[in-house]
Design a protein around this motif. Sequence first.
Motif, short mmCIF file in Angstrom:
data_model
loop_
_atom_site.label_atom_id
_atom_site.label_comp_id
_atom_site.label_asym_id
_atom_site.label_seq_id
_atom_site.Cartn_x
_atom_site.Cartn_y
_atom_site.Cartn_z
N GLU A 191 -3.23 8.33 13.58
CA GLU A 191 -3.16 7.44 12.42
C GLU A 191 -1.75 7.04 12.00
O GLU A 191 -1.52 5.91 11.54
CB GLU A 191 -3.87 8.08 11.22
N ASN A 192 -0.79 7.95 12.12
CA ASN A 192 0.54 7.66 11.60
C ASN A 192 1.52 7.12 12.63
O ASN A 192 2.73 7.12 12.43
CB ASN A 192 1.11 8.91 10.91
N ALA A 223 7.25 5.22 11.95
CA ALA A 223 7.10 5.89 10.66
C ALA A 223 8.42 6.15 9.96
O ALA A 223 8.50 6.11 8.72
CB ALA A 223 6.37 7.22 10.85
N THR A 241 6.80 3.29 7.26
CA THR A 241 5.39 3.33 6.88
C THR A 241 5.06 4.54 6.01
O THR A 241 4.04 4.55 5.32
CB THR A 241 4.50 3.37 8.14
N VAL A 242 5.92 5.56 6.04
CA VAL A 242 5.68 6.76 5.24
C VAL A 242 7.02 7.29 4.72
O VAL A 242 8.08 6.90 5.20
CB VAL A 242 4.99 7.87 6.06
N ARG A 260 -2.93 12.37 11.42
CA ARG A 260 -3.09 12.16 9.99
C ARG A 260 -2.36 13.22 9.17
O ARG A 260 -2.00 12.98 8.00
CB ARG A 260 -4.58 12.17 9.62
N PHE A 315 0.52 14.51 10.19
CA PHE A 315 1.89 14.41 10.67
C PHE A 315 2.23 15.49 11.70
O PHE A 315 3.39 15.86 11.86
CB PHE A 315 2.89 14.44 9.51
#
Length: 376
Positions: A131-132, A138, A145-146, A189, A191
């Motif tokens: 997901e990440n 990222a 994104t995070v 999800r 990480f």
Amino acid sequence: MNTNCSCFGGSKGKQKKPNNYAHPHTGDAADEGELLGKTKSFSYNELTTATNNFHHTNKIGRGGFGTVYKGKLKDGTQVAVKTLSAFSRQGLREFLTEIETISNVRHPNLVPLIGCCVHERDRMLIYEYLENKSIDQALLGRIRTVKLEWGKRAAICVGIARGLVYLHEELVPHIVHRDIKASNILLDRDFIPKIGDFGLAKLFPDDITHISTKIAGTTGYLAPEYALGGRLTMKADVYSFGVVVLEVVSGRSSSSSNWGGTQQLLLEKTWQLYEEGKLLDLVDPELEEFPEQEVLRYMKVALFCTQSNASRRPLMSQVIDMLSRDIRLNEKQLTPPGFFQGSGGLSSLQSKEKSEGSTSYQMSSVPTTITEVTPR
């Protein structure tokens, strides 16, 4: 291979553990049928349905030999479908190499290969969807994104190291990845990091010290001895890992070259700050709170991993000890890294410094993916 490391006292690499992973016959199309039996086969129709006919809105990435699409199988499983160029011989090699190296390999820090598809000239690899996305998307992109606090970043570094310990020291034959970089480290999800893209990987039997091969990988992550002469050992992956750690700590790409108006790459800037006693200046400004001594240790471990002389770099099992426990690092043994600078391409490799038998190299900073074109 020299397994001694003077970065800290008393630690040794883990015992090598045999498993049931056998060395398959290596080849090209003639061996494709044999290799395909090692993983689940998907039909072309299944994958076109899963990806909505490979619609552009499902495109999630692009590699050296094809595009990656997000898909959803009939049972609800989300997957990443990597399509390889139908007209690229190297794409075929990547396809076969991935199946050969990781079809039967499972580890929490490796991206699972779910299956493959052969349809006329098309070749596809199907992976677990994460997901990440990748570390570079990222953490290193202009639009992140995070937001990752230090605890997650530290866990990412340790997770990558554990994946490499498994590849280097526990699997038989061992595997050298050859393309460890931020875009090849995916995050689930929670990480948890997972090493992906084994298209350039090499099987590494116990009874050899190195492999002489054409250069393959991405500039900015290539170890000097490998970039210079194609001398491949597991220490090339160790070097690349060190660069990734610095990226995770700093939030900067290895190819970043603008530091307050100076043209320096990440590794070069790190060494300068280390010599000046200002390593904390490298830390990502988005990290508002962090344990200074632990972050300093991670950056120093990265410098041990990127030393110019491959024999001075630690094994990945030693790296786990260095990252996970508050071990006193023997910084008197730390030598300059091999780092990349300039814009002249691979031909611009030149010796920068020679001392005590250790050489530091400069090379082009252009973040180009280089792939071998001769048979493996």
